[in-house]
Design a protein around this motif. Structure first.
Motif, short mmCIF file in Angstrom:
data_model
loop_
_atom_site.label_atom_id
_atom_site.label_comp_id
_atom_site.label_asym_id
_atom_site.label_seq_id
_atom_site.Cartn_x
_atom_site.Cartn_y
_atom_site.Cartn_z
N ILE A 70 0.87 -1.18 0.00
CA ILE A 70 0.00 0.00 0.00
C ILE A 70 0.90 1.22 0.00
O ILE A 70 1.80 1.34 0.85
CB ILE A 70 -0.91 0.06 1.24
N ALA A 118 -3.64 6.83 2.20
CA ALA A 118 -4.22 5.50 2.00
C ALA A 118 -3.74 4.53 3.07
O ALA A 118 -4.53 3.71 3.58
CB ALA A 118 -3.85 4.98 0.62
N GLU A 152 -5.51 5.38 6.41
CA GLU A 152 -6.92 4.95 6.36
C GLU A 152 -7.03 3.44 6.52
O GLU A 152 -7.92 2.94 7.20
CB GLU A 152 -7.55 5.40 5.05
N TRP A 153 -6.11 2.70 5.88
CA TRP A 153 -6.11 1.25 6.02
C TRP A 153 -5.84 0.85 7.47
O TRP A 153 -6.51 -0.04 8.01
CB TRP A 153 -5.07 0.63 5.08
N GLU A 168 -8.93 1.41 9.55
CA GLU A 168 -9.97 0.42 9.32
C GLU A 168 -9.63 -0.94 9.92
O GLU A 168 -10.52 -1.67 10.39
CB GLU A 168 -10.20 0.27 7.82
N ASN A 169 -8.36 -1.29 9.91
CA ASN A 169 -7.96 -2.62 10.37
C ASN A 169 -7.49 -2.67 11.82
O ASN A 169 -7.46 -3.75 12.43
CB ASN A 169 -6.87 -3.17 9.44
#
Length: 212
Positions: free
Chosen positions: A64, A69, A72-73, A76-77
């Motif tokens: 990634i 980005a 944000e990943w 989320e995780n």
């Protein structure tokens, strides 16, 4: 999950991701990419980051790129502790502030850009200082309007997304002889942030090569 971060010690975008990882207490393998030695142009790195930019994060081998980005990943995780508030308006303002740095300051002082402006270090610094000063002025005005009363950091009492974009830019300001005293709200946030464990674990000095 195995997390690997390719980064450069003094890159503000890299520091954002290190900061997020530190706040969330996520263990990761650190792999340095020396931009001064053009290591970002090597085929093995380009196979992971097609732009040749740092940072680049590998999650179980899946690459990634781009700090926004990646963060944000991570959010989320690894949702706790959260980097974004629960209220939708507050989230929008947090993202707005982050973009003021991400789009309004950092690209203009990127190493590729300043090298195009001039080969003279003094001219490069003059260019960078202009855009940092302009951008931090906008950030200061934003905070004057939207920072909650009594907040320690940008938009609250816990480090969040806005802070992990602002703090590396404050460091960059110092390197380019921009006086943070001209931005008293930002200066106060920076001083408090420097005392946090997440700052100490992620800051450039922690990753500075011994030969640098």
């Amino acid at each position: 999950m195995k997390i690997t971060l390719y980064h450069y010690w003094r890159s503000s975008a890299s520091w954002r991701v290190r900061f997020a990882l530190a706040i969330k207490n996520i263990a990761y393998e650190s792999i340095a990419v020396n931009l001064l030695a053009n290591e970002e142009k090597r085929p093995d790195f380009l196979s992971k980051s097609p732009t040749g930019y740092v940072p680049c994060l590998l999650a179980d081998g899946q690459a990634i790129g781009e700090s926004v980005a990646i963060i944000e990943w991570l959010e989320e995780n690894f949702p706790s502790p959260a980097l974004l508030p629960s209220d939708s308006l507050a989230r929008a303002r947090t993202r707005q502030f982050a973009e003021m740095v991400n789009s309004g300051i950092q690209p203009l002082v990127n190493l590729d850009i300043v090298r195009k402006v001039s080969s003279e270090p003094a001219e490069q610094m003059k260019w960078s200082a202009h855009w940092i000063r302009k951008g931090l002025g906008a950030c200061e005005n934003f905070l004057a309007l939207h920072r909650p009363d009594g907040a320690k950091f940008c938009l609250g009492n816990e480090l969040g997304l806005a802070d992990i974009f602002l703090i590396p830019q404050c460091y960059s300001a110092g390197r380019n002889e921009v006086n943070l005293a001209d931005f008293p709200i930002i200066a106060s946030i920076y001083e408090v942030a420097k005392k946090t464990e997440a700052y100490q674990k992620s800051c450039p000095e922690t990753f500075e090569p011994k030969s640098a």
